[in-house]
Write a protein that holds these residues in place. Sequence first.
Motif, PDB file in Angstrom:
ATOM      1  N   SER A 163      72.721  72.604  20.758  1.00 52.22           N
ATOM      2  CA  SER A 163      72.676  71.500  21.713  1.00 52.22           C
ATOM      3  C   SER A 163      72.313  72.022  23.104  1.00 52.22           C
ATOM      4  O   SER A 163      72.775  73.088  23.522  1.00 52.22           O
ATOM      5  CB  SER A 163      74.039  70.808  21.763  1.00 52.22           C
ATOM      6  OG  SER A 163      74.026  69.745  22.682  1.00 52.22           O
TER       7      SER A 163
ATOM      8  N   GLU B 160      74.077  65.360  17.944  1.00 52.63           N
ATOM      9  CA  GLU B 160      74.766  66.174  16.943  1.00 52.63           C
ATOM     10  C   GLU B 160      74.736  65.485  15.580  1.00 52.63           C
ATOM     11  O   GLU B 160      74.509  66.111  14.552  1.00 52.63           O
ATOM     12  CB  GLU B 160      76.221  66.423  17.380  1.00 52.63           C
ATOM     13  CG  GLU B 160      76.367  67.324  18.596  1.00 52.63           C
ATOM     14  CD  GLU B 160      76.140  68.792  18.294  1.00 52.63           C
ATOM     15  OE1 GLU B 160      75.931  69.136  17.106  1.00 52.63           O
ATOM     16  OE2 GLU B 160      76.162  69.598  19.237  1.00 52.63           O
TER      17      GLU B 160
ATOM     18  N   SER C 252      72.557  67.465  12.651  1.00 52.57           N
ATOM     19  CA  SER C 252      73.351  68.233  11.684  1.00 52.57           C
ATOM     20  C   SER C 252      72.806  68.035  10.278  1.00 52.57           C
ATOM     21  O   SER C 252      72.747  68.976   9.474  1.00 52.57           O
ATOM     22  CB  SER C 252      74.827  67.831  11.751  1.00 52.57           C
ATOM     23  OG  SER C 252      74.986  66.452  11.450  1.00 52.57           O
TER      24      SER C 252
ATOM     25  N   GLU D 109      74.955  63.339  23.766  1.00 50.07           N
ATOM     26  CA  GLU D 109      75.163  64.536  22.950  1.00 50.07           C
ATOM     27  C   GLU D 109      75.744  64.224  21.573  1.00 50.07           C
ATOM     28  O   GLU D 109      75.352  64.831  20.578  1.00 50.07           O
ATOM     29  CB  GLU D 109      76.077  65.510  23.700  1.00 50.07           C
ATOM     30  CG  GLU D 109      76.123  66.899  23.082  1.00 50.07           C
ATOM     31  CD  GLU D 109      76.802  67.898  24.000  1.00 50.07           C
ATOM     32  OE1 GLU D 109      77.170  68.975  23.500  1.00 50.07           O
ATOM     33  OE2 GLU D 109      76.960  67.611  25.196  1.00 50.07           O
TER      34      GLU D 109
END
Length: 272
Positions: free
Chosen positions: A46, A24, A28, A20
């Motif tokens: 997510s 991210e 982003s 994860e």
Amino acid sequence: MASAAHAQTLYFSAIPDEDETALETRFSAVAKYLADELAVDVAFVSVKSYPAAVTAFRNDQIQLAWFGGLSGVQARLATPGARAIAQGVEDGAFVTYFIANTATGIAPGPDFPADALAGRTFTFGAQTSTSGRLMPEFWIREETGQSPRELFSRVGFSGDHSQTLRLVASGAWDVGALNYAVYDKAVEDGAPEIDTTTVIWRTPPYPDYNWTIRGDLDERFGEGFSERLTDAILELEDPEILAAFPRSGFVPASNADYAPIEETARALDLIE
């Protein structure tokens, strides 16, 4: 029809093919790029699993997604009007690596090492991963005439490509199958897992990852929005963002490009 408040934000997600934190970081920057190009708020959502990404798309929790070949097919079949708009330059000819822990002594070669694999332990990635399950299972069956559970002594699912690499490197599994780009990046980064793993076979090429959109984006965000979104993805040139995929760029794609994936998934009873 979506409310104006809803239409102010474009939500997107991606299959969790890495952990994860890595996702991210990767996405982003994509969200910021799309927001600047499209002049709308863009938020990355997510998800915990491949099926969760498909469900979020079907349920309109996200309107754009970076899917694998199989998850994209599943999402489009479940969402009338959805279409693939782009794929990575490399995605038209993707491959899966079969890797082995070096302690197995299995040597790399151009032919599928059926005899060397018989009786070993083996891990796929996620159960609905194209490169981590669908295509490796297809080639196992094609090359041996056996199912994975018939060929191997034990079969598992690691959940994602990075975990497959870690588990095979640790010796928890003798052999595994994963996305070639994840392994190549580990080599480039000098990851310690490379020291105890060997690429023993590469599948023939197949179509894989893709950007897919819902069919009602123009209704929500205004006429021509889908085209502007597609153009923004195709024109993405920032090397840092592209390296995070990793891809050298994006090219147009269509639902028809993934017909071989759908046919293979139906043959293996992974979709009805």
